[in-house]
Design a protein around this motif. Structure first.
Motif, PDB file in Angstrom:
ATOM      1  N   TYR A   3       0.841  -1.189   0.000  1.00 14.37           N
ATOM      2  CA  TYR A   3       0.000   0.000   0.000  1.00 14.37           C
ATOM      3  C   TYR A   3       0.876   1.239   0.000  1.00 14.37           C
ATOM      4  O   TYR A   3       2.033   1.195   0.418  1.00 14.37           O
ATOM      5  N   VAL A   4       0.287   2.366  -0.416  1.00 13.87           N
ATOM      6  CA  VAL A   4       1.040   3.626  -0.471  1.00 13.87           C
ATOM      7  C   VAL A   4       0.627   4.561   0.669  1.00 13.87           C
ATOM      8  O   VAL A   4       1.465   5.186   1.310  1.00 13.87           O
ATOM      9  N   LEU A   5      -0.682   4.629   0.932  1.00 11.80           N
ATOM     10  CA  LEU A   5      -1.176   5.638   1.877  1.00 11.80           C
ATOM     11  C   LEU A   5      -1.596   5.058   3.229  1.00 11.80           C
ATOM     12  O   LEU A   5      -2.063   5.796   4.104  1.00 11.80           O
ATOM     13  N   ILE A   6      -1.486   3.747   3.353  1.00 14.31           N
ATOM     14  CA  ILE A   6      -1.699   3.128   4.670  1.00 14.31           C
ATOM     15  C   ILE A   6      -0.533   2.180   4.938  1.00 14.31           C
ATOM     16  O   ILE A   6       0.167   1.775   4.005  1.00 14.31           O
ATOM     17  N   GLU A   7      -0.341   1.881   6.216  1.00 14.93           N
ATOM     18  CA  GLU A   7       0.566   0.787   6.599  1.00 14.93           C
ATOM     19  C   GLU A   7      -0.299  -0.276   7.234  1.00 14.93           C
ATOM     20  O   GLU A   7      -1.304   0.037   7.869  1.00 14.93           O
ATOM     21  N   THR A   8       0.100  -1.522   7.057  1.00 14.68           N
ATOM     22  CA  THR A   8      -0.644  -2.587   7.731  1.00 14.68           C
ATOM     23  C   THR A   8       0.326  -3.488   8.476  1.00 14.68           C
ATOM     24  O   THR A   8       1.505  -3.580   8.128  1.00 14.68           O
ATOM     25  N   ASN A  22      -1.712   6.695   6.774  1.00 13.62           N
ATOM     26  CA  ASN A  22      -0.331   7.162   6.760  1.00 13.62           C
ATOM     27  C   ASN A  22      -0.098   8.367   5.851  1.00 13.62           C
ATOM     28  O   ASN A  22       0.598   8.277   4.845  1.00 13.62           O
ATOM     29  N   ARG A  23      -0.717   9.504   6.235  1.00 11.78           N
ATOM     30  CA  ARG A  23      -0.424  10.784   5.562  1.00 11.78           C
ATOM     31  C   ARG A  23      -0.264  11.842   6.656  1.00 11.78           C
ATOM     32  O   ARG A  23      -0.996  12.851   6.655  1.00 11.78           O
ATOM     33  N   PRO A  24       0.640  11.624   7.596  1.00 13.91           N
ATOM     34  CA  PRO A  24       0.664  12.501   8.778  1.00 13.91           C
ATOM     35  C   PRO A  24       0.856  13.974   8.437  1.00 13.91           C
ATOM     36  O   PRO A  24       0.295  14.841   9.101  1.00 13.91           O
ATOM     37  N   GLN A  26      -0.403  15.523   6.083  1.00 13.53           N
ATOM     38  CA  GLN A  26      -1.722  16.051   5.671  1.00 13.53           C
ATOM     39  C   GLN A  26      -2.772  15.675   6.713  1.00 13.53           C
ATOM     40  O   GLN A  26      -3.959  15.590   6.407  1.00 13.53           O
ATOM     41  N   ARG A  27      -2.346  15.459   7.934  1.00 11.46           N
ATOM     42  CA  ARG A  27      -3.224  15.061   9.052  1.00 11.46           C
ATOM     43  C   ARG A  27      -4.071  13.847   8.669  1.00 11.46           C
ATOM     44  O   ARG A  27      -5.233  13.722   9.033  1.00 11.46           O
ATOM     45  N   ASN A  28      -3.433  12.945   7.912  1.00 10.15           N
ATOM     46  CA  ASN A  28      -4.074  11.678   7.496  1.00 10.15           C
ATOM     47  C   ASN A  28      -5.408  11.904   6.781  1.00 10.15           C
ATOM     48  O   ASN A  28      -6.352  11.106   6.921  1.00 10.15           O
ATOM     49  N   ALA A  29      -5.466  13.005   6.020  1.00  9.18           N
ATOM     50  CA  ALA A  29      -6.700  13.310   5.266  1.00  9.18           C
ATOM     51  C   ALA A  29      -7.067  12.121   4.381  1.00  9.18           C
ATOM     52  O   ALA A  29      -6.207  11.466   3.781  1.00  9.18           O
ATOM     53  N   LEU A  30      -8.363  11.862   4.320  1.00  7.02           N
ATOM     54  CA  LEU A  30      -8.867  10.655   3.652  1.00  7.02           C
ATOM     55  C   LEU A  30      -9.103  10.930   2.168  1.00  7.02           C
ATOM     56  O   LEU A  30     -10.132  11.483   1.789  1.00  7.02           O
ATOM     57  N   SER A  31      -8.136  10.560   1.372  1.00  8.66           N
ATOM     58  CA  SER A  31      -8.316  10.683  -0.077  1.00  8.66           C
ATOM     59  C   SER A  31      -9.020   9.425  -0.574  1.00  8.66           C
ATOM     60  O   SER A  31      -9.110   8.414   0.128  1.00  8.66           O
ATOM     61  N   ASN A  32      -9.491   9.515  -1.814  1.00 11.83           N
ATOM     62  CA  ASN A  32     -10.165   8.361  -2.400  1.00 11.83           C
ATOM     63  C   ASN A  32      -9.225   7.150  -2.434  1.00 11.83           C
ATOM     64  O   ASN A  32      -9.611   6.028  -2.103  1.00 11.83           O
ATOM     65  N   GLY A  58      -4.242   6.280  13.242  1.00 11.96           N
ATOM     66  CA  GLY A  58      -3.570   7.238  12.365  1.00 11.96           C
ATOM     67  C   GLY A  58      -2.094   7.317  12.704  1.00 11.96           C
ATOM     68  O   GLY A  58      -1.702   7.100  13.852  1.00 11.96           O
ATOM     69  N   LYS A  59      -1.287   7.644  11.710  1.00  9.31           N
ATOM     70  CA  LYS A  59       0.144   7.818  11.944  1.00  9.31           C
ATOM     71  C   LYS A  59       0.359   9.118  12.714  1.00  9.31           C
ATOM     72  O   LYS A  59      -0.225  10.147  12.371  1.00  9.31           O
ATOM     73  N   GLY A  60       1.198   9.065  13.728  1.00  8.65           N
ATOM     74  CA  GLY A  60       1.494  10.273  14.496  1.00  8.65           C
ATOM     75  C   GLY A  60       0.454  10.520  15.571  1.00  8.65           C
ATOM     76  O   GLY A  60      -0.557   9.832  15.659  1.00  8.65           O
ATOM     77  N   THR A  61       0.731  11.542  16.382  1.00  3.43           N
ATOM     78  CA  THR A  61      -0.170  11.818  17.503  1.00  3.43           C
ATOM     79  C   THR A  61      -1.106  12.989  17.216  1.00  3.43           C
ATOM     80  O   THR A  61      -2.007  13.265  17.997  1.00  3.43           O
TER      81      THR A  61
END
Ligand code: CO8
Length: 261
Positions: A3-8, A22-24, A26-32, A58-61
């Motif tokens: 995956y590119v935008l998540i980690e599992t 995993n878009r810290p 961008q505050r883990n904004a939910l793209s399509n 989410g990645k980060g705090t």
């Protein structure tokens, strides 16, 4: 799967799978694309017998997710939304997952982020968590269940307050309102979520799925319909070997061995 935008992560020993948005930056904004990856990961985890519970975090705090990706949404028009049936099923895939899911929320869970958390079965929050539906500030409204699920969790007045003013609930308010199940210090949240998931994954998988379905039925039916559904599930669960094993283990005073595989 890559995956590119998540980690599992999958812990075969405990039966816990984790999805990290995993878009810290961008505050883990939910793209399509991110939501497509979440849906694929859920498909994958649901199909694996070794997995008994899924944690989404989410990645980060700073943020669980700051909402749907506003930069991606800007510029859409009504005709396009209608034609493409915008917000297609992968956005709600988490809500359809048959295995138990836990949202571990640190920092902001706003808009689609709050809605994604509410699609999970249990929300646990760090003490720095903030929940909100601030779409009104963009002259939008929640689009993946926020007005409906939030109202069922916190009641009409608080839901209206959040959706009409954009006010956020802090962790303690979210706990008091029933939106979240437990709150932990920020540096202890992931451990708490993993511990809860491990506990859930250690139970009979089939019993967990039936319990989840029965509790969710409370949101979709009248009391008498829900009780009837529960009664039928209760009758049927006696057909599972795990129910025989669970009761025998109790009577024989030994740990149960589930038929999870
Ligand atoms: N979309 C796109 N980018 C975002 C989003 C978002 N929702 N949230 C944060 N970002 C980006 C910022 O633009 C910024 O990017 P850059 O560095 O490139 O300028 C970066 O993340 C960091 O943001 P901030 O500097 O603002 O970080 P702060 O820690 O100061 O604040 C907040 C974090 C409070 C989360 C703040 O960024 C914020 O208010 N974000 C927007 C919150 C919001 O309005 N959410 C609702 C969005 S609409 C929605 O979710 C509708 C759901 C319906 C489903 C839709 C299906 C497609």
């Amino acid at each position: 799967m890559s995956y590119v935008l998540i980690e599992t992560n999958v812990d075969e020993a405990t039966g816990v799978a984790t999805i990290v948005l995993n878009r810290p930056e961008q505050r883990n904004a939910l793209s399509n694309q991110l939501m497509k990856e979440v849906a694929l990961a859920i498909d994958d985890f649901e199909s694996k017998d070794t997995i008994g519970c899924i944690v989404i975090t989410g990645k980060g705090t700073k943020a669980f997710a700051g909402g749907a990706d506003i930069k991606e949404m800007a510029g859409r028009d009504y005709a396009q939304n209608l034609k493409e049936n915008f917000i297609t099923s992968h956005w709600e895939r988490v809500a359809q997952c048959r295995k138990p899911t836990i949202a571990a929320v640190m920092g902001y869970a706003l808009g689609g982020g709050c809605e994604l958390a509410m699609m999970c079965d249990i929300i646990v929050a760090a003490s720095n968590a903030k929940f909100g539906q601030p779409e009104i500030n963009l002259a939008l409204l929640p689009g993946i269940g926020g007005t409906q699920r939030l109202t069922r969790f916190v009641g009409k007045s608080t839901a209206m307050d959040m959706c009409l003013t954009g006010r956020m609930l802090n962790a303690e308010e979210a706990l008091a309102s029933g939106l979240v199940a437990r709150v932990a210090p920020t540096d202890e949240l992931q451990d708490l979520a993993q511990e809860m998931a491990k506990n859930i994954a250690s139970k009979s998988r089939m019993a967990s799925m039936l319990v989840k379905e029965a509790v969710n039925t409370a949101y979709e039916s009248t009391l008498s319909q829900g009780i009837s559904f529960e009664r039928k599930s209760f009758h049927a669960i006696f057909a599972l070997e795990d129910a025989d094993e669970g009761m025998a283990a109790f009577i024989e005073n030994r740990p149960a061995r589930w038929h999870n595989k």
